[in-house]
Motif scaffolding. Structure first.
Motif, short mmCIF file in Angstrom:
data_model
loop_
_atom_site.label_atom_id
_atom_site.label_comp_id
_atom_site.label_asym_id
_atom_site.label_seq_id
_atom_site.Cartn_x
_atom_site.Cartn_y
_atom_site.Cartn_z
N ASN A 36 43.88 5.61 15.28
CA ASN A 36 43.01 5.85 16.44
C ASN A 36 43.17 7.28 16.95
OD1 ASN A 36 41.07 4.94 18.32
ND2 ASN A 36 42.69 4.76 19.85
N ASP A 37 44.41 7.78 17.00
CA ASP A 37 44.64 9.16 17.45
C ASP A 37 43.97 10.16 16.51
OD1 ASP A 37 46.11 8.16 19.55
OD2 ASP A 37 48.07 8.66 18.69
N VAL A 38 44.06 9.91 15.21
CA VAL A 38 43.42 10.81 14.23
C VAL A 38 41.91 10.77 14.41
CG1 VAL A 38 42.96 11.14 11.76
CG2 VAL A 38 45.30 10.74 12.56
N ARG A 39 41.36 9.58 14.60
CA ARG A 39 39.91 9.43 14.82
C ARG A 39 39.49 10.20 16.08
NH1 ARG A 39 37.00 6.47 17.95
NH2 ARG A 39 38.71 5.19 18.68
N GLU A 40 40.27 10.05 17.16
CA GLU A 40 39.96 10.77 18.40
C GLU A 40 40.10 12.28 18.21
OE1 GLU A 40 42.30 9.11 21.54
OE2 GLU A 40 41.28 7.18 21.42
N ALA A 41 41.05 12.70 17.38
CA ALA A 41 41.21 14.14 17.12
C ALA A 41 39.96 14.70 16.45
CB ALA A 41 42.44 14.38 16.25
N TYR A 42 39.45 13.97 15.45
CA TYR A 42 38.24 14.45 14.78
C TYR A 42 37.03 14.40 15.71
CZ TYR A 42 40.50 15.14 10.34
OH TYR A 42 41.31 15.62 9.35
N ALA A 43 36.98 13.43 16.61
CA ALA A 43 35.92 13.41 17.61
C ALA A 43 36.05 14.62 18.52
CB ALA A 43 35.96 12.11 18.41
N ALA A 96 46.29 16.49 18.81
CA ALA A 96 46.04 15.05 18.71
C ALA A 96 46.13 14.60 17.24
CB ALA A 96 44.68 14.69 19.30
N LEU A 97 45.63 15.42 16.33
CA LEU A 97 45.70 15.11 14.91
C LEU A 97 47.15 15.04 14.45
CD1 LEU A 97 44.23 14.72 12.17
CD2 LEU A 97 44.40 17.19 11.88
N ILE A 98 47.95 16.01 14.82
CA ILE A 98 49.36 16.03 14.42
C ILE A 98 50.11 14.84 15.00
CG2 ILE A 98 51.54 17.30 14.69
CD1 ILE A 98 49.81 19.90 14.56
N LEU A 99 49.88 14.55 16.28
CA LEU A 99 50.55 13.41 16.91
C LEU A 99 50.14 12.11 16.23
CD1 LEU A 99 50.19 14.45 20.66
CD2 LEU A 99 52.24 14.59 19.25
N GLY A 100 48.89 11.97 15.89
CA GLY A 100 48.41 10.76 15.19
C GLY A 100 49.04 10.62 13.82
N VAL A 101 49.12 11.70 13.08
CA VAL A 101 49.73 11.65 11.74
C VAL A 101 51.20 11.26 11.84
CG1 VAL A 101 50.38 13.08 9.75
CG2 VAL A 101 48.06 13.20 10.66
N VAL A 102 51.90 11.79 12.83
CA VAL A 102 53.32 11.43 13.00
C VAL A 102 53.44 9.94 13.31
CG1 VAL A 102 55.38 11.79 14.41
CG2 VAL A 102 54.07 13.75 13.61
N ASN A 103 52.55 9.39 14.15
CA ASN A 103 52.55 7.95 14.42
C ASN A 103 52.36 7.15 13.14
OD1 ASN A 103 53.14 7.54 17.10
ND2 ASN A 103 51.01 7.59 17.77
N ILE A 104 51.42 7.59 12.31
CA ILE A 104 51.17 6.91 11.04
C ILE A 104 52.42 6.96 10.16
CG2 ILE A 104 49.85 7.03 8.87
CD1 ILE A 104 47.45 7.96 10.63
N LEU A 105 53.07 8.12 10.12
CA LEU A 105 54.29 8.26 9.31
C LEU A 105 55.41 7.34 9.83
CD1 LEU A 105 54.31 12.10 8.66
CD2 LEU A 105 53.73 10.26 7.05
N PHE A 106 55.56 7.22 11.16
CA PHE A 106 56.54 6.29 11.72
C PHE A 106 56.21 4.86 11.29
CE2 PHE A 106 58.08 9.16 15.31
CZ PHE A 106 59.40 9.14 14.89
N VAL A 156 51.28 -1.75 14.96
CA VAL A 156 50.84 -1.12 16.21
C VAL A 156 50.84 0.39 16.06
CG1 VAL A 156 51.51 -0.70 18.62
CG2 VAL A 156 51.52 -3.03 17.72
N LEU A 157 51.91 0.93 15.48
CA LEU A 157 52.00 2.39 15.31
C LEU A 157 50.92 2.90 14.35
CD1 LEU A 157 55.86 2.77 15.15
CD2 LEU A 157 54.35 3.61 16.96
N LEU A 158 50.67 2.16 13.28
CA LEU A 158 49.63 2.58 12.33
C LEU A 158 48.26 2.57 13.01
CD1 LEU A 158 50.83 0.73 9.12
CD2 LEU A 158 50.72 3.21 9.45
N ILE A 159 47.97 1.53 13.77
CA ILE A 159 46.68 1.46 14.46
C ILE A 159 46.55 2.58 15.49
CG2 ILE A 159 45.33 0.06 16.10
CD1 ILE A 159 46.38 -2.41 14.52
N HIS A 160 47.62 2.82 16.27
CA HIS A 160 47.59 3.92 17.25
C HIS A 160 47.40 5.25 16.54
CE1 HIS A 160 49.23 2.45 21.31
NE2 HIS A 160 48.59 1.47 20.72
N GLY A 161 48.12 5.45 15.45
CA GLY A 161 48.02 6.71 14.72
C GLY A 161 46.63 6.94 14.17
#
Length: 190
Positions: free
Chosen positions: A107-114, A126-136, A100-105
Motif C-alpha cells: 500500500n505504501d508503494v502504491r501511495e508513493a507512485y500515486a 514513501a517508496l523507500i519506506l514501503g519497500v523496507v516494510n515489504i522486506l521486513f 500485515v507488513l506486506l500489505i502495508h508495504g
C-alpha cells in the motif's frame, strides 16, 4: 471532502500509533506480548461466536442461518483452543504479522507512485519506506531465526518501524494536501 480527509488522517495516525506501541511491547517482552495477543484474539473469537449463537437462539437469525450457527460454534471452539494453547498460535502469529507488513508495504508503494503522479515531493521517501516494510514481511515469512523469542523481537522492530513510517507518510501527505488546498484557494482568489 476536507472533513473526510481529516478523519482519514486521524484514523491512520491512530493505527500507526497502535502499531508502534504493539511493536514496542514485542521488543520489550516478546514472549508475554505474543501470548497476550493470542489470548486476546482467542477471547474475541470466543465472544463473537457466543454472541452469534445467542442471536441464533433468540430467533434474530437474519443472515445467520444453520451454516452461520456452525461457524459460530467453530468460533467458540477455536477461541477456547487459542485461549488454552496460545503457544501454538504464536507461530502462526508471525505469519499473520508478516502479512500485515506486506500489505502495508504494498500500500505504501502504491501511495508513493500515486504521489509521484501528482508530483509530490516526498514520493521517493514513501517508496523507500514501503519497500523496507515489504522486506521486513519477507524476512519474517522466510523466518531464518530458530528462536521464537528472537522472531517476536524482529516482528516488534518491524511493527515499530511500520508505525513510525506510516506516521511519517501521513504527515507528509497531510502537508502536501494542505499545500494543494492553499494553492487552489489562492488561484480562486486571484
Amino acid at each position: 471532502m476536507m472533513s473526510y480527509l481529516k478523519e482519514l488522517k486521524w484514523n491512520m495516525v491512530i493505527m500507526a500509533l497502535l502499531t508502534a506501541v504493539l511493536g514496542i511491547a514485542l521488543i520489550v517482552n516478546p514472549n508475554a506480548a505474543a501470548l497476550t495477543i493470542c489470548r486476546l484474539l482467542g477471547w474475541v473469537i470466543l465472544l463473537s461466536g457466543a454472541v452469534s449463537v445467542l442471536f441464533y437462539l433468540r430467533g434474530s437469525r437474519g443472515v445467520l442461518e444453520t451454516s452461520g450457527l456452525v461457524l459460530a460454534v467453530v468460533g467458540i471452539v477455536l477461541g477456547i483452543f487459542i485461549i488454552r494453547t496460545p503457544q501454538a498460535v504464536v507461530r502462526f502469529l508471525g505469519y499473520l504479522m508478516a502479512g500485515v507488513l506486506l500489505i502495508h508495504g504494498i500500500n505504501d508503494v502504491r501511495e508513493a507512485y500515486a504521489g509521484k503522479a501528482y508530483q509530490a515531493d516526498s514520493w521517493m521517501l514513501a517508496l523507500i519506506l514501503g519497500v523496507v516494510n515489504i522486506l521486513f514481511g519477507i524476512l519474517i515469512v522466510w523466518n531464518p531465526f530458530s528462536s521464537a523469542t528472537f522472531l517476536m523481537t524482529i516482528i516488534g522492530i518491524a511493527l515499530l518501524y511500520d508505525g513510525v513510517s506510516d506516521l511519517v507518510i501521513v504527515l507528509r501527505v497531510s502537508r502536501f494536501v494542505k499545500k494543494v488546498n492553499r494553492d487552489l484557494n489562492e488561484d480562486i482568489i486571484d
